[in-house]
Scaffold this motif. Structure first.
Motif, PDB file in Angstrom:
ATOM      1  N   PHE A   1      -8.744   1.286   0.940  1.00  0.00           N
ATOM      2  CA  PHE A   1      -8.082   2.523   0.516  1.00  0.00           C
ATOM      3  C   PHE A   1      -6.755   2.691   1.250  1.00  0.00           C
ATOM      4  O   PHE A   1      -5.692   2.891   0.642  1.00  0.00           O
ATOM      5  N   ASN A   2      -6.812   2.565   2.562  1.00  0.00           N
ATOM      6  CA  ASN A   2      -5.610   2.771   3.372  1.00  0.00           C
ATOM      7  C   ASN A   2      -4.563   1.687   3.152  1.00  0.00           C
ATOM      8  O   ASN A   2      -3.368   1.959   3.214  1.00  0.00           O
ATOM      9  N   LEU A   3      -5.026   0.484   2.886  1.00  0.00           N
ATOM     10  CA  LEU A   3      -4.064  -0.591   2.634  1.00  0.00           C
ATOM     11  C   LEU A   3      -3.233  -0.256   1.399  1.00  0.00           C
ATOM     12  O   LEU A   3      -2.008  -0.363   1.408  1.00  0.00           O
ATOM     13  N   GLY A   4      -3.935   0.183   0.353  1.00  0.00           N
ATOM     14  CA  GLY A   4      -3.221   0.568  -0.868  1.00  0.00           C
ATOM     15  C   GLY A   4      -2.259   1.704  -0.609  1.00  0.00           C
ATOM     16  O   GLY A   4      -1.078   1.644  -0.970  1.00  0.00           O
ATOM     17  N   LEU A   5      -2.753   2.722   0.059  1.00  0.00           N
ATOM     18  CA  LEU A   5      -1.922   3.890   0.364  1.00  0.00           C
ATOM     19  C   LEU A   5      -0.691   3.499   1.179  1.00  0.00           C
ATOM     20  O   LEU A   5       0.439   3.859   0.831  1.00  0.00           O
ATOM     21  N   ASP A   6      -0.912   2.745   2.243  1.00  0.00           N
ATOM     22  CA  ASP A   6       0.194   2.426   3.143  1.00  0.00           C
ATOM     23  C   ASP A   6       1.260   1.578   2.467  1.00  0.00           C
ATOM     24  O   ASP A   6       2.459   1.804   2.646  1.00  0.00           O
ATOM     25  N   ILE A   7       0.799   0.587   1.691  1.00  0.00           N
ATOM     26  CA  ILE A   7       1.762  -0.294   1.046  1.00  0.00           C
ATOM     27  C   ILE A   7       2.595   0.469   0.012  1.00  0.00           C
ATOM     28  O   ILE A   7       3.816   0.349  -0.039  1.00  0.00           O
ATOM     29  N   ILE A   8       1.910   1.295  -0.768  1.00  0.00           N
ATOM     30  CA  ILE A   8       2.637   2.028  -1.806  1.00  0.00           C
ATOM     31  C   ILE A   8       3.558   3.075  -1.194  1.00  0.00           C
ATOM     32  O   ILE A   8       4.703   3.237  -1.625  1.00  0.00           O
ATOM     33  N   LEU A   9       3.068   3.740  -0.171  1.00  0.00           N
ATOM     34  CA  LEU A   9       3.896   4.751   0.474  1.00  0.00           C
ATOM     35  C   LEU A   9       5.136   4.115   1.112  1.00  0.00           C
ATOM     36  O   LEU A   9       6.239   4.659   1.030  1.00  0.00           O
ATOM     37  N   ALA A  10       4.942   2.970   1.731  1.00  0.00           N
ATOM     38  CA  ALA A  10       6.077   2.273   2.337  1.00  0.00           C
ATOM     39  C   ALA A  10       7.088   1.900   1.254  1.00  0.00           C
ATOM     40  O   ALA A  10       8.303   1.987   1.453  1.00  0.00           O
ATOM     41  N   ASP A  11       6.560   1.513   0.110  1.00  0.00           N
ATOM     42  CA  ASP A  11       7.425   1.150  -1.016  1.00  0.00           C
ATOM     43  C   ASP A  11       8.220   2.366  -1.508  1.00  0.00           C
ATOM     44  O   ASP A  11       9.420   2.281  -1.742  1.00  0.00           O
ATOM     45  N   ILE A  12       7.531   3.498  -1.639  1.00  0.00           N
ATOM     46  CA  ILE A  12       8.184   4.724  -2.104  1.00  0.00           C
ATOM     47  C   ILE A  12       9.266   5.144  -1.116  1.00  0.00           C
ATOM     48  O   ILE A  12      10.388   5.487  -1.491  1.00  0.00           O
ATOM     49  N   ARG A  13       8.915   5.086   0.145  1.00  0.00           N
ATOM     50  CA  ARG A  13       9.849   5.476   1.193  1.00  0.00           C
ATOM     51  C   ARG A  13      11.093   4.591   1.179  1.00  0.00           C
ATOM     52  O   ARG A  13      12.223   5.079   1.276  1.00  0.00           O
ATOM     53  N   ASP A  14      10.865   3.323   1.023  1.00  0.00           N
ATOM     54  CA  ASP A  14      11.963   2.358   0.982  1.00  0.00           C
ATOM     55  C   ASP A  14      12.835   2.596  -0.252  1.00  0.00           C
ATOM     56  O   ASP A  14      14.060   2.615  -0.175  1.00  0.00           O
TER      57      ASP A  14
END
Length: 586
Positions: free
Chosen positions: A262-275
RNA sequence: GCCCUUGUAGCUCAGGGGAUAGAGCGACCGCCUCCUAAGCGGUAGGUCGGCGGUUCGAGUCCGCCCAGGGGUACCA
């Protein structure tokens, strides 16, 4: 300038009251506006038209009395009564020339004001669910929100930019399961992907990341997974299926491992959005996690507060908020029959937290599909004893993407969406920002990719940037020719040489800039600024085509270089507010 | 059905009680020996969706109608 004229009219009103011409209780709401027609002077007030009735006079007669009561001012050359009874103010040319010096002195600060007087205002925007990359619809909210925030900051508000991360809901579970299924496929299991899962390629990327780091650690046989699971669509119910799949994943993986995926998905996508947003020129003060509201107990506390307010009741096993008591069309569930609180409950807790953090004003920028949400949100704030007018919701209508004449589908689920990232690469971040913001946000926007990426004159951003680049080029030319150029303002006597119609028009447009910024900010309408910049750029191009700036006459040359430098200053300030560069050359 | 929103030039849209309704694009005709032609000038193009009201005055406000879009979940 406008405020000075308004002050003159207000003073005239006071004089009329003390002179006994007017009852002190009449508080007329009058306007002072820029005129459209130069023959009407620079500013016009409708006060006489408003006052005609209470004074029992014809508007023009009332106007004469008002004009007599207006104190003299150095910036006003004369005042006319015209048309049905408008009071027209002609500004003394010297005032415009002095303003020119002011622009050059203030430079990057020209257009700033303290109108907001440090009032704190929170702008929450984008806040897309971290279940996939941002699409072009989010881009519009991002551009709009960031420019509104910039505008408010410029006129003296203390602005706090925030992104609310919905990381606690069912959609995130669906993402986690989607990642897990793709991972299992990479492990070699044969599965049918859930019809209600996230189909986008980015899910494969996250799954590949998981597989690379953890090999077969989270692998389970497909027979084990499908055992006693209901049927997926089209033979079964896709919602029931995905919920059963989530439950199965939690059971087979155990809470710790499930959480990791769950967190892996969240973190990767959030990092992508932030970037993505970072490259788009959008930055936040706070990234606020919904899950924080769950773990801190804020949601439970909020529901408790609602209960104490008395506006909550139980029905059919669920807990309802009586939003209809505050004008909503029906009541809303806050705790479901299954004991889970709703998204709405989180949102109440979140907004309560915003107010508790002490913001004087809260602006939420939502997708237009959330418009039904406004009454219930305001109702909740009111029930909890807050002033609902502190919350201002701006809806951003959908973006419809076109490739030429072909409409592009945008559903996140289908995976055929057009992402903000792709858009940025196709048309550049700057062009995209400008396009997004040049239309009122509450109207559906057709974004033609082919038109926007064609680097032609169609694109207004180039038109404005080109005006700036041309001005900078003139100064480069001057340097090459060894002409000394003053950086700051020059004497008034020299500036008086700026007497052509085009120069007069430009001076007036330059003087409007602070008014435009203020109006765009207070009405949350960035497009007012883009229209203004196009008008200013146009006036400059006209001027450029009909006059040579680097003339022999040193005084005239200095005066002209002063005015075009001021144009460059205003173009740069305006472009920067939109988050766009003012290039030295193109 | 109910709620929101939109209807302005061929197209995309500004203008949200004021004085002769604007811009960009598209069409047509012109302008580079000259600081960047990514530019400028000109021409053509409108019953401001319709009807009725409110008033000194209505694209602008109100009512009704017509037409598009969105919303109307124990989803987020």
């Amino acid at each position: 300038m406008k405020s000075k004229i308004r002050q003159l009219v207000a003073t005239a009103l006071e004089h009329m009251v003390t002179a006994g011409l007017l009852d002190a209780t009449t508080k007329p709401i009058f306007t002072v506006e820029r005129t459209r027609d130069p023959s009407h002077g620079d500013f016009a007030s409708n006060l006489a038209l408003i006052l005609a009735k209470p004074l029992h006079l014809k508007p023009r007669a009332a106007a004469k009395i008002i004009v007599d009561a207006i104190p003299s001012s150095p910036i006003v050359s004369h005042i006319d009564v015209a048309g049905p009874g408008f009071i027209n103010f002609h500004i003394d040319n010297t005032a415009f020339l002095e303003l020119l010096s002011e622009i050059l002195t203030e430079d990057a600060n020209y257009g700033r004001s303290n109108q907001g007087a440090g009032t704190s205002i929170q702008v929450e925007f984008v806040s897309a669910n971290p279940t996939g990359p941002l699409h072009v619809g989010h881009g519009r909210g991002a551009a709009y929100g960031s420019v509104v925030a910039n505008l408010l900051e410029t006129i003296g508000f203390k602005v706090h930019r925030e992104y609310y991360i919905n990381d606690a809901g069912r959609q995130m579970d669906i993402l986690a399961v989607s990642v897990w299924i793709r991972y299992l496929e990479l492990c070699g299991e044969t599965l049918k992907f859930p019809s209600n899962g996230y189909h986008g390629d980015y899910v494969w990327d996250i799954a590949a990341n998981l597989h690379r780091k953890h090999g077969n650690d989270y692998r389970h046989a497909n027979t084990e997974i499908y055992f006693d699971l209901p049927l997926d669509a089209p033979d079964g119910d896709k919602e029931q299926f995905i919920d059963a799949m989530i439950a199965k994943a939690k059971k087979l993986l155990g809470p710790t491992n499930y959480r990791k995926i769950f967190n892996l998905g969240l973190d990767i996508i959030l990092a992508d959005i932030r970037d993505d947003l970072g490259h788009f020129g959008v930055h936040y003060d706070t990234w606020y996690y919904e899950s924080g509201l769950v773990t801190s107990g804020a949601i439970d506390k909020c529901i408790e507060q609602l209960k104490q307010s008395g506006y909550v009741y139980e029905n059919a096993g669920a807990l309802w908020f009586k939003s209809s008591a505050f004008g909503d069309e029906k009541d809303r569930v806050v705790v479901r029959e299954n004991g889970q609180s709703t998204y709405f409950a989180s949102d109440i807790a979140y907004h309560l937290d915003k107010l508790n953090r002490g913001f004087d004003k809260i602006i939420d920028i939502w997708g237009a599909d959330h418009h039904g949400y406004i009454p219930r949100m305001k109702a909740a704030l009111q029930a909890l004893g807050h002033d609902p007018s502190k919350l201002e919701v701006r809806l951003v209508q959908f973006v419809v993407l076109y490739l030429g004449k072909v409409r592009v589908s945008m559903s996140t689920r289908s995976g055929e969406f057009e992402t903000l990232r792709v858009l940025r690469k196709e048309v550049t971040s700057e062009a995209a920002r400008f396009f997004y913001v040049m239309r009122t946000c509450e109207q559906q926007f057709d974004f033609d990719l082919e038109l926007a990426k064609s680097k032609s004159a169609d694109n207004p951003i180039y038109y404005i940037q080109y005006a700036h680049a041309r001005i900078r080029s003139v100064f480069r030319q001057a340097a090459e020719k060894g002409i000394a150029v003053e950086q700051g303002p020059c004497p008034l006597a020299t500036l008086k040489l700026l007497n052509t119609a085009q120069e007069q028009a430009i001076l007036r447009t330059l003087s409007r800039y602070p008014e435009v910024v203020e109006s765009a900010a207070l009405q949350y309408e960035p497009h007012q600024l883009t229209y203004y910049l196009q008008a200013l750029a146009n006036e400059f191009h006209v001027y450029y085509n009909s006059h040579t700036f680097l003339v022999e006459d040193a005084h005239l040359r200095t005066a002209r270089l002063n005015i075009i430098r001021a144009v460059a200053v205003v173009l740069r300030n305006g472009l920067n507010l939109i988050g766009i560069s003012a290039p030295e050359s193109m």
